[in-house]
Design a protein around this motif. Structure first.
Motif, mmCIF file in Angstrom:
data_model
loop_
_atom_site.group_PDB
_atom_site.id
_atom_site.type_symbol
_atom_site.label_atom_id
_atom_site.label_comp_id
_atom_site.label_asym_id
_atom_site.label_seq_id
_atom_site.Cartn_x
_atom_site.Cartn_y
_atom_site.Cartn_z
ATOM 1 N N ASP A 528 0.801 -1.226 0.000
ATOM 2 C CA ASP A 528 0.000 0.000 0.000
ATOM 3 C C ASP A 528 0.838 1.282 0.000
ATOM 4 O OD1 ASP A 528 -2.319 -1.439 -0.149
ATOM 5 O OD2 ASP A 528 -2.818 -1.269 1.975
ATOM 6 N N PRO A 529 1.873 1.407 0.870
ATOM 7 C CA PRO A 529 2.638 2.664 0.858
ATOM 8 C C PRO A 529 3.317 2.939 -0.485
ATOM 9 C CG PRO A 529 3.061 1.436 2.881
ATOM 10 C CD PRO A 529 2.291 0.514 1.975
ATOM 11 N N ALA A 530 3.831 1.888 -1.136
ATOM 12 C CA ALA A 530 4.480 2.086 -2.435
ATOM 13 C C ALA A 530 3.476 2.536 -3.491
ATOM 14 C CB ALA A 530 5.165 0.795 -2.877
ATOM 15 N N VAL A 531 2.280 1.956 -3.443
ATOM 16 C CA VAL A 531 1.240 2.326 -4.395
ATOM 17 C C VAL A 531 0.798 3.775 -4.159
ATOM 18 C CG1 VAL A 531 -1.091 1.809 -5.187
ATOM 19 C CG2 VAL A 531 0.484 -0.057 -4.683
ATOM 20 N N ARG A 532 0.667 4.154 -2.900
ATOM 21 C CA ARG A 532 0.271 5.532 -2.582
ATOM 22 C C ARG A 532 1.336 6.524 -3.053
ATOM 23 N NH1 ARG A 532 -1.836 3.226 2.212
ATOM 24 N NH2 ARG A 532 0.040 3.768 3.394
ATOM 25 N N ARG A 533 2.605 6.145 -2.932
ATOM 26 C CA ARG A 533 3.668 7.043 -3.399
ATOM 27 C C ARG A 533 3.540 7.301 -4.900
ATOM 28 N NH1 ARG A 533 6.839 4.324 0.647
ATOM 29 N NH2 ARG A 533 7.495 2.687 -0.818
ATOM 30 N N ILE A 534 3.165 6.275 -5.634
ATOM 31 C CA ILE A 534 2.978 6.437 -7.082
ATOM 32 C C ILE A 534 1.823 7.394 -7.360
ATOM 33 C CG2 ILE A 534 2.230 5.215 -9.167
ATOM 34 C CD1 ILE A 534 3.877 2.801 -8.117
ATOM 35 N N LYS A 535 0.720 7.228 -6.644
ATOM 36 C CA LYS A 535 -0.435 8.101 -6.846
ATOM 37 C C LYS A 535 -0.087 9.546 -6.496
ATOM 38 C CE LYS A 535 -4.972 8.855 -7.429
ATOM 39 N NZ LYS A 535 -5.084 10.307 -7.231
ATOM 40 N N LEU A 536 0.602 9.758 -5.385
ATOM 41 C CA LEU A 536 0.970 11.119 -4.985
ATOM 42 C C LEU A 536 1.913 11.748 -6.006
ATOM 43 C CD1 LEU A 536 1.482 10.582 -1.137
ATOM 44 C CD2 LEU A 536 -0.365 11.861 -2.235
ATOM 45 N N ALA A 537 2.848 10.958 -6.517
ATOM 46 C CA ALA A 537 3.778 11.480 -7.523
ATOM 47 C C ALA A 537 3.052 11.820 -8.819
ATOM 48 C CB ALA A 537 4.892 10.468 -7.777
#
Length: 549
Positions: A528-537
Motif C-alpha cells: 500500500d505505501p508504495a502504491v500511494r507514493r505512485i499516486k501522490l507522484a
C-alpha cells in the motif's frame, strides 16, 4: 448526482420579526441565484435573533440551515458545516438538513462521513429519496457496491422511468463482476434515454469484454456521435483544473482506475476514431492539460498519428505525447535502448503476417542464435507467449497464426543464484523512478497473480524490502541504467518490467505506458505505501504540468 433540493417555505414577507424578514429576504435572494447576498441576509437575521433573544427554535434552525445551504453552494465548506451543525443541535428532526449536510461531505470527497449523515436523514424518513439516491454515490465512492446495488434496486422499483438509476445500477453490478446484468442495466437506461451516451459507451466496453467486437464498435461509435466528450467532475469541487484525456476505444490505454481515483480535476474524455476530424479550438476550451491515454503502440498504430496531430493543434501541455508513445513498440524499444551501460536489451524482430515461416527462412532472418521468446504483436499477458529452443518448434508455433504479426525476442537468462526468477516493476513519473512490485517464482514467465507469493512469507518479505528500499537491490549502476532508460523513452508516465542477470545488469523485458497500477492489495498490504507514493507522484506531476487558468 441528484443533489437534494433545498427545502424552503413560502413565507408571508409582510409579517414576522426582523429576523424572520431577513430569513425571507435571504430565501428570495438564494432562489434568484444571489448566494453571496443571501448569506449576508441570513447572517443579519441571526444577529437580530441573538439581539432579541425571543426567536423561536424553528426560526433559528431555519436561519442556520439556510445559511448552510447558501455557503455550501458557494463552496465554503467550513461555514456550511458550522451552520448545519448549529441547525441540527436546535432541530435534530430536520431530515433535509441532514441530507444537505451529507451532500456537503460528498462534494468534498469525504464519503464515509457523508454516508453517516445520510443514515441520520433516513432514520427520520426511511423513504427520503434524495438521501437514498445521494448515498448511493457515496457508497460507490467508498467501494461499498453491494449496499449501493441493494438501494438502487429499491429505487428502480419506485421510479421505473428513471434512466439514471439504471445507469448507476449498471456501474454497481460491473464493480461486483456481474457483467451481463450490468450490460442489461445499461441497455435499460438507454431504452429510457436514447441520448445517454455514457451508458452507450459502457455497453461498448462490456460487449468488448464479452467478445462481441462488432457490437462494441457500434456502441462506441454511437456514443461518440451523441456526445464526443464524456465529462467526469472532480471528486471535490471546485476542481483545480480541467483535463482533456485522449482514449482509444479498441486499443491499449494507460489504466486510470487508480490514477484518476479521487481526481481533483475535471476530466473530459475524448474517444478517438481514425475516420473523424476533431475541432481543436472547441475541444481545448477551458482545458489546462491534455493526458494522452493511448499507450499501446502496437494496438493503436493507426490512431497515434491522429492523436499526435490533435495534440499539436491543441498546443497545450501534454502528458505522454503520442509521438513518444509511437516509439514504444517492442522492436523500437530494443533499438532505442541499445548501448546503455549496465543494461541488457534483448534484440527483437517483428515478423509480419504472411511472411515465410519455414525453418530455413527463420534461420536466415533471425538476428540472434539463442533461445527465442515468441508472442503475437499487441499482447501483454502470458497467453500465446512461449520460450522456444529450436527453429523447428518456432516454425510450428508461428504457423498456428499466420495471419498475425509476431515478435521474436532474444531470451536473456535472468535466473538468480537461488534458482528463482525475479521480475521487478518500476513506474517512471516525471523525474521519479518508483518501485511498484517484485514477482518471484520458479518459472521464467512471471506474473504476480500466478506466483506462489501469497503463500510464501519469505517472498513477501523480500518484496516489501524492495518496495521500501529499492536501492538495496538496484544500486548506483542499476539506477543509472534506469535513468538512462527514462531519458531515452521520454514519456511523462510509463513503466518497466525488468530483471537482473548474474552480473547485475538490468535485463529489460517491457517498457510502455500501459502497465497497470492498482490498490487492490488484499493479502499484500505491505504494498500500500508504495502504491500511494505512485499516486501522490502522479498527482504532483499533473499539478506541475497543468497550464495555469
Amino acid at each position: 448526482m441528484h443533489a437534494s433540493q433545498f427545502a424552503s417555505a413560502s413565507p408571508d414577507t409582510d409579517a414576522g420579526s426582523i429576523a424572520q424578514q431577513h430569513l425571507h429576504s435571504g430565501l428570495q435572494l438564494f432562489r434568484d441565484g444571489k448566494a453571496v447576498e443571501a448569506i449576508a441576509a441570513f447572517q443579519r437575521g441571526l444577529t437580530e435573533a441573538e439581539k432579541a433573544g425571543t426567536e423561536s427554535a424553528e426560526t433559528m434552525s431555519d436561519l442556520y440551515a439556510k445559511l448552510g445551504n447558501a455557503a455550501a453552494s458557494s463552496g465554503d465548506f467550513q461555514t456550511a458545516s458550522i451552520n448545519y451543525q448549529a441547525a441540527l443541535r436546535i432541530a435534530p428532526h430536520l431530515t433535509n438538513c441532514w441530507c444537505n449536510f451529507g451532500d456537503l461531505y460528498l462534494r468534498h470527497g469525504q464519503h464515509q462521513r457523508a454516508i453517516e449523515l445520510y443514515l441520520q436523514a433516513l432514520k427520520l424518513n426511511p423513504r427520503h429519496w434524495a438521501a437514498r439516491a445521494n448515498m448511493v454515490h457515496a457508497l460507490m465512492a467508498a467501494k461499498q457496491y453491494l449496499v449501493a446495488k441493494a438501494i438502487l434496486i429499491e429505487l428502480k422499483s419506485e421510479r421505473p422511468r428513471d434512466a439514471s438509476i439504471r445507469h448507476l445500477l449498471g456501474k454497481a453490478r460491473f464493480e461486483l463482476n456481474e457483467v451481463e446484468p450490468a450490460l442489461t442495466s445499461f441497455q435499460e437506461a438507454v431504452a429510457l434515454n436514447p441520448q445517454d451516451s455514457e451508458s452507450i459507451n459502457w455497453i461498448g466496453a462490456l460487449k468488448q469484454s464479452l467478445g462481441d467486437q462488432a457490437g462494441a464498435q457500434a456502441a462506441y461509435a454511437e456514443s461518440a456521435r451523441i456526445q464526443p466528450l464524456i465529462r467526469r467532475p472532480a471528486a471535490k469541487q471546485p476542481a483545480e483544473f480541467r483535463v482533456l484525456s485522449l482514449y482509444a476505444p479498441f486499443g491499449g490505454n494507460t489504466p486510470t482506475e487508480y490514477l484518476f481515483q479521487g481526481a481533483f480535476f475535471d476530466i473530459d474524455t475524448l474517444s478517438l476514431f481514425a475516420a473523424r476530424d476533431y475541432d481543436a479550438a472547441q475541444l481545448g476550451q477551458n482545458i489546462q492539460l491534455v493526458i494522452n491515454l493511448v499507450s499501446d503502440a502496437d494496438q493503436t498504430d493507426a490512431l497515434l498519428p491522429l492523436a499526435a496531430d490533435l495534440v499539436d493543434r491543441l498546443g497545450l501541455p501534454t502528458v505522454n505525447h503520442p509521438r513518444r508513445v509511437q516509439q514504444t513498440t517492442r522492436d523500437a524499444v530494443a533499438t532505442l535502448l541499445q548501448g546503455i551501460p549496465g543494461c541488457r536489451v534483448p534484440q527483437a524482430l517483428r515478423l509480419k503476417a504472411g511472411a515465410e515461416r519455414t525453418e530455413a527462412a527463420l534461420e536466415t532472418m533471425l538476428p540472434f542464435s539463442s533461445t527465442v521468446l515468441a508472442r503475437p504483436v499487441g499482447t501483454h499477458g502470458g497467453d500465446d507467449f512461449e520460450k522456444i529452443e529450436d527453429v523447428a518448434a518456432l516454425s510450428a508455433f508461428l504457423s498456428q497464426r499466420t495471419d498475425h504479426d509476431h515478435y521474436l525476442i532474444e531470451y536473456i537468462n535472468y535466473v538468480s543464484a537461488d534458482r528463482h526468477f525475479r521480475k521487478y516493476r518500476f513506474i517512471f513519473i516525471g523525474t521519479e523512478i518508483l518501485p511498484y512490485h517484485l514477482c518471484i517464482g520458479r518459472d521464467w514467465k512471471l506474473h504476480h497473480i500466478n506466483t506462489d507469493m501469497a503463500h510464501q512469507p519469505w517472498m513477501q518479505k523480500e518484496e516489501a524490502t524492495f518496495l521500501n528500499n529499492p536501492a538495496a537491490v538496484f544500486g548506483l549502476a542499476q539506477m543509472q541504467a534506469l535513468q538512462a532508460i527514462r531519458e531515452r523513452i521520454g514519456l511523462d508516465y510509463f513503466g518497466i518490467d525488468c530483471g537482473l542477470d548474474a552480473a547485475g545488469n538490468v535485463v529489460v523485458f517491457e517498457v510502455n505506458a500501459s502497465m497497470l497500477v492498482h490498490a487492490r492489495n488484499e493479502g499484500f498490504v505491505y504494498k500500500d505505501p508504495a502504491v500511494r507514493r505512485i499516486k501522490l507522484a502522479y498527482d504532483a506531476m499533473l499539478r506541475k504540468r497543468a497550464k495555469p487558468r
